[in-house]
Design a protein around this motif. Structure first.
Motif, PDB file in Angstrom:
ATOM      1  N   LEU A 153       0.829  -1.215   0.000  1.00 17.97           N
ATOM      2  CA  LEU A 153       0.000   0.000   0.000  1.00 17.97           C
ATOM      3  C   LEU A 153       0.856   1.256   0.000  1.00 17.97           C
ATOM      4  CD1 LEU A 153      -2.786   1.224   0.055  1.00 17.97           C
ATOM      5  CD2 LEU A 153      -2.872   0.872   2.531  1.00 17.97           C
ATOM      6  N   VAL A 154       1.918   1.237   0.783  1.00 18.66           N
ATOM      7  CA  VAL A 154       2.838   2.384   0.805  1.00 18.66           C
ATOM      8  C   VAL A 154       3.475   2.578  -0.570  1.00 18.66           C
ATOM      9  CG1 VAL A 154       5.025   3.246   1.743  1.00 18.66           C
ATOM     10  CG2 VAL A 154       3.317   2.244   3.274  1.00 18.66           C
ATOM     11  N   SER A 155       3.844   1.482  -1.218  1.00 20.03           N
ATOM     12  CA  SER A 155       4.428   1.564  -2.561  1.00 20.03           C
ATOM     13  C   SER A 155       3.430   2.116  -3.565  1.00 20.03           C
ATOM     14  CB  SER A 155       4.904   0.182  -3.018  1.00 20.03           C
ATOM     15  OG  SER A 155       5.923  -0.307  -2.181  1.00 20.03           O
ATOM     16  N   GLY A 158       3.359   5.792  -3.565  1.00 17.93           N
ATOM     17  CA  GLY A 158       4.480   6.325  -4.331  1.00 17.93           C
ATOM     18  C   GLY A 158       4.258   6.221  -5.828  1.00 17.93           C
ATOM     19  N   TYR A 159       3.716   5.070  -6.274  1.00 16.90           N
ATOM     20  CA  TYR A 159       3.425   4.892  -7.700  1.00 16.90           C
ATOM     21  C   TYR A 159       2.412   5.933  -8.180  1.00 16.90           C
ATOM     22  CZ  TYR A 159       5.578   0.219  -7.386  1.00 16.90           C
ATOM     23  OH  TYR A 159       6.447  -0.829  -7.210  1.00 16.90           O
ATOM     24  N   SER A 160       1.360   6.136  -7.389  1.00 19.64           N
ATOM     25  CA  SER A 160       0.310   7.075  -7.801  1.00 19.64           C
ATOM     26  C   SER A 160       0.840   8.498  -7.875  1.00 19.64           C
ATOM     27  CB  SER A 160      -0.880   7.001  -6.825  1.00 19.64           C
ATOM     28  OG  SER A 160      -0.532   7.497  -5.546  1.00 19.64           O
ATOM     29  N   ALA A 161       1.790   8.828  -6.994  1.00 18.64           N
ATOM     30  CA  ALA A 161       2.386  10.167  -7.031  1.00 18.64           C
ATOM     31  C   ALA A 161       3.230  10.340  -8.285  1.00 18.64           C
ATOM     32  CB  ALA A 161       3.229  10.391  -5.779  1.00 18.64           C
ATOM     33  N   MET A 162       3.989   9.297  -8.657  1.00 17.06           N
ATOM     34  CA  MET A 162       4.819   9.367  -9.863  1.00 17.06           C
ATOM     35  C   MET A 162       3.980   9.429 -11.131  1.00 17.06           C
ATOM     36  SD  MET A 162       8.177   6.974  -9.287  1.00 17.06           S
ATOM     37  CE  MET A 162       7.392   5.616  -8.428  1.00 17.06           C
ATOM     38  N   ALA A 163       2.772   8.876 -11.079  1.00 18.70           N
ATOM     39  CA  ALA A 163       1.901   8.896 -12.256  1.00 18.70           C
ATOM     40  C   ALA A 163       1.546  10.322 -12.669  1.00 18.70           C
ATOM     41  CB  ALA A 163       0.626   8.100 -11.984  1.00 18.70           C
ATOM     42  N   GLY A 164       1.687  11.261 -11.745  1.00 13.71           N
ATOM     43  CA  GLY A 164       1.402  12.652 -12.056  1.00 13.71           C
ATOM     44  C   GLY A 164       2.343  13.222 -13.102  1.00 13.71           C
ATOM     45  N   GLY A 168      -1.260  11.671 -14.830  1.00 10.43           N
ATOM     46  CA  GLY A 168      -2.111  10.615 -14.285  1.00 10.43           C
ATOM     47  C   GLY A 168      -3.167  11.106 -13.319  1.00 10.43           C
ATOM     48  N   GLY A 169      -3.077  12.351 -12.907  1.00  8.22           N
ATOM     49  CA  GLY A 169      -4.035  12.867 -11.943  1.00  8.22           C
ATOM     50  C   GLY A 169      -3.623  12.528 -10.520  1.00  8.22           C
ATOM     51  N   GLY A 170      -4.428  12.950  -9.570  1.00  2.48           N
ATOM     52  CA  GLY A 170      -4.139  12.653  -8.175  1.00  2.48           C
ATOM     53  C   GLY A 170      -3.274  13.706  -7.506  1.00  2.48           C
ATOM     54  N   ILE A 171      -2.883  13.408  -6.271  1.00  5.03           N
ATOM     55  CA  ILE A 171      -2.113  14.353  -5.474  1.00  5.03           C
ATOM     56  C   ILE A 171      -0.737  14.602  -6.091  1.00  5.03           C
ATOM     57  CG2 ILE A 171      -1.000  14.683  -3.234  1.00  5.03           C
ATOM     58  CD1 ILE A 171      -3.364  13.262  -1.954  1.00  5.03           C
ATOM     59  N   GLY A 172      -0.134  13.566  -6.659  1.00  4.79           N
ATOM     60  CA  GLY A 172       1.169  13.740  -7.306  1.00  4.79           C
ATOM     61  C   GLY A 172       1.094  14.693  -8.473  1.00  4.79           C
ATOM     62  N   MET A 188       3.138  22.479  -2.944  1.00  2.00           N
ATOM     63  CA  MET A 188       4.114  21.395  -2.822  1.00  2.00           C
ATOM     64  C   MET A 188       4.249  20.944  -1.371  1.00  2.00           C
ATOM     65  SD  MET A 188       6.245  19.369  -4.344  1.00  2.00           S
ATOM     66  CE  MET A 188       6.791  20.050  -5.928  1.00  2.00           C
ATOM     67  N   ILE A 189       4.352  21.900  -0.451  1.00  2.00           N
ATOM     68  CA  ILE A 189       4.524  21.569   0.966  1.00  2.00           C
ATOM     69  C   ILE A 189       3.315  20.816   1.499  1.00  2.00           C
ATOM     70  CG2 ILE A 189       4.699  22.539   3.294  1.00  2.00           C
ATOM     71  CD1 ILE A 189       6.400  24.796   2.086  1.00  2.00           C
ATOM     72  N   VAL A 190       2.117  21.293   1.186  1.00  2.88           N
ATOM     73  CA  VAL A 190       0.900  20.651   1.688  1.00  2.88           C
ATOM     74  C   VAL A 190       0.757  19.235   1.139  1.00  2.88           C
ATOM     75  CG1 VAL A 190      -1.629  20.713   1.635  1.00  2.88           C
ATOM     76  CG2 VAL A 190      -0.337  22.806   2.097  1.00  2.88           C
ATOM     77  N   THR A 191       1.003  19.054  -0.153  1.00  3.84           N
ATOM     78  CA  THR A 191       0.865  17.718  -0.745  1.00  3.84           C
ATOM     79  C   THR A 191       1.895  16.751  -0.165  1.00  3.84           C
ATOM     80  OG1 THR A 191       2.222  18.451  -2.626  1.00  3.84           O
ATOM     81  CG2 THR A 191      -0.161  18.492  -2.907  1.00  3.84           C
ATOM     82  N   VAL A 192       3.112  17.224   0.049  1.00  3.87           N
ATOM     83  CA  VAL A 192       4.151  16.376   0.646  1.00  3.87           C
ATOM     84  C   VAL A 192       3.761  15.984   2.062  1.00  3.87           C
ATOM     85  CG1 VAL A 192       6.523  16.339   1.510  1.00  3.87           C
ATOM     86  CG2 VAL A 192       6.053  17.203  -0.781  1.00  3.87           C
ATOM     87  N   LEU A 193       3.246  16.940   2.833  1.00  3.89           N
ATOM     88  CA  LEU A 193       2.818  16.650   4.203  1.00  3.89           C
ATOM     89  C   LEU A 193       1.680  15.624   4.226  1.00  3.89           C
ATOM     90  CD1 LEU A 193       2.922  20.179   5.896  1.00  3.89           C
ATOM     91  CD2 LEU A 193       4.431  18.231   6.329  1.00  3.89           C
ATOM     92  N   ILE A 194       0.749  15.767   3.303  1.00  4.21           N
ATOM     93  CA  ILE A 194      -0.363  14.806   3.221  1.00  4.21           C
ATOM     94  C   ILE A 194       0.165  13.401   2.962  1.00  4.21           C
ATOM     95  CG2 ILE A 194      -2.351  14.086   1.830  1.00  4.21           C
ATOM     96  CD1 ILE A 194      -2.980  17.058   1.430  1.00  4.21           C
ATOM     97  N   LEU A 195       1.084  13.281   2.027  1.00  4.40           N
ATOM     98  CA  LEU A 195       1.655  11.970   1.697  1.00  4.40           C
ATOM     99  C   LEU A 195       2.449  11.403   2.869  1.00  4.40           C
ATOM    100  CD1 LEU A 195       2.828  12.639  -1.975  1.00  4.40           C
ATOM    101  CD2 LEU A 195       0.857  11.305  -1.240  1.00  4.40           C
ATOM    102  N   LEU A 196       3.202  12.256   3.555  1.00  6.56           N
ATOM    103  CA  LEU A 196       3.978  11.808   4.711  1.00  6.56           C
ATOM    104  C   LEU A 196       3.079  11.284   5.819  1.00  6.56           C
ATOM    105  CD1 LEU A 196       6.753  14.558   5.033  1.00  6.56           C
ATOM    106  CD2 LEU A 196       7.098  12.140   4.515  1.00  6.56           C
ATOM    107  N   VAL A 197       2.047  12.036   6.134  1.00  8.87           N
ATOM    108  CA  VAL A 197       1.116  11.632   7.200  1.00  8.87           C
ATOM    109  C   VAL A 197       0.401  10.340   6.822  1.00  8.87           C
ATOM    110  CG1 VAL A 197      -1.016  12.251   8.410  1.00  8.87           C
ATOM    111  CG2 VAL A 197       0.779  13.970   8.085  1.00  8.87           C
ATOM    112  N   LEU A 198      -0.012  10.244   5.558  1.00  3.17           N
ATOM    113  CA  LEU A 198      -0.728   9.057   5.090  1.00  3.17           C
ATOM    114  C   LEU A 198       0.155   7.808   5.177  1.00  3.17           C
ATOM    115  CD1 LEU A 198      -3.316   7.974   3.820  1.00  3.17           C
ATOM    116  CD2 LEU A 198      -2.402   8.556   1.574  1.00  3.17           C
TER     117      LEU A 198
END
Length: 216
Positions: A153-155, A158-164, A168-172, A188-198
């Motif tokens: 799930l963690v991977s 990361g994949y979904s973020a790279m799809a951006g 690809g859409g999404g937070i990435g 950038m800061i907010v999206t990174v924080l969201i991914l880190l917390v998630l």
């Protein structure tokens, strides 16, 4: 922050769709492949070097490719399947294929961790194959499978973020379009924080659940 108010919700929804779809399919298909790899490598079941080597070879090819390269290589196939090569639906195809190969190896490792003595005892008692697989093997491997699911799930996040990178859409995609190309540092800061917390929340929950199941 108007960008976040207007687009963060849709970006999160797109990421959720990509991750959720890929997660479900990878657990089913990847888990089944992992079981096949285990069974065809174990002399207690259906040891078959040819089948095991072939399945392992295909999985290793997919896993050896960096995800961004796999994403680009699969664009023609993606377009054939979903009718487009951009957007969250298109990105879900390579994400799912990468996740299937990844989870297949993780689940194979989880099954290999099961004490062979437990399997031998079940076989000696005359238990059916179905009973051995579902009531012994999978049950014994369950804590390790939970850890494997957590890593998978963690991977996927990361994949979904790279799809951006390829729309690809999404937070990435939101981070790249506004945070990188338009120099919106706040986005950038907010999206990174969201991914880190998630990621942290998923990892802590998965580890706690696996530990709890291991003690039973």
């Amino acid at each position: 922050m108007e960008i976040l108010k207007s687009e963060l919700g849709q970006a999160a929804l797109d990421s959720g769709k990509m991750i959720g779809t890929a997660m479900i399919i990878s657990l089913i298909v990847g888990g089944a492949l992992g079981l096949v790899l285990y069974l065809t490598s174990n002399k207690l079941f259906f040891k078959n070097n040819l089948a095991n080597s072939f399945a392992g070879f295909v999985i290793n090819i997919i896993r050896s490719l960096p995800f961004i390269i796999l994403l680009v290589l699969l664009l023609p196939i993606t377009k054939t399947i979903v009718g487009s090569d951009i957007g969250p639906e298109a990105a879900t195809v390579p994400i799912t294929i990468a996740a299937i190969a990844f989870f297949a190896r993780l689940s194979e490792g989880a099954f290999n961790e099961v004490d062979s003595g437990v399997i031998e005892a079940a076989i000696s008692s005359g238990a059916s194959l179905r009973l051995i697989l579902f009531d012994v093997l999978i049950v014994e491997a369950f804590p390790s499978l939970i850890r494997a699911i957590t890593v998978n799930l963690v991977s996927l996040i990361g994949y979904s973020a790279m799809a951006g990178i390829v729309g690809g859409g999404g937070i990435g995609d939101l981070a790249i379009r506004y945070g990188y190309y338009r120099y919106e540092t706040g986005v950038m800061i907010v999206t990174v924080l969201i991914l880190l917390v998630l990621v942290q929340a998923i990892q802590i929950t998965g580890d706690a659940l696996a530990t709890k199941l291991s003690r039973k």
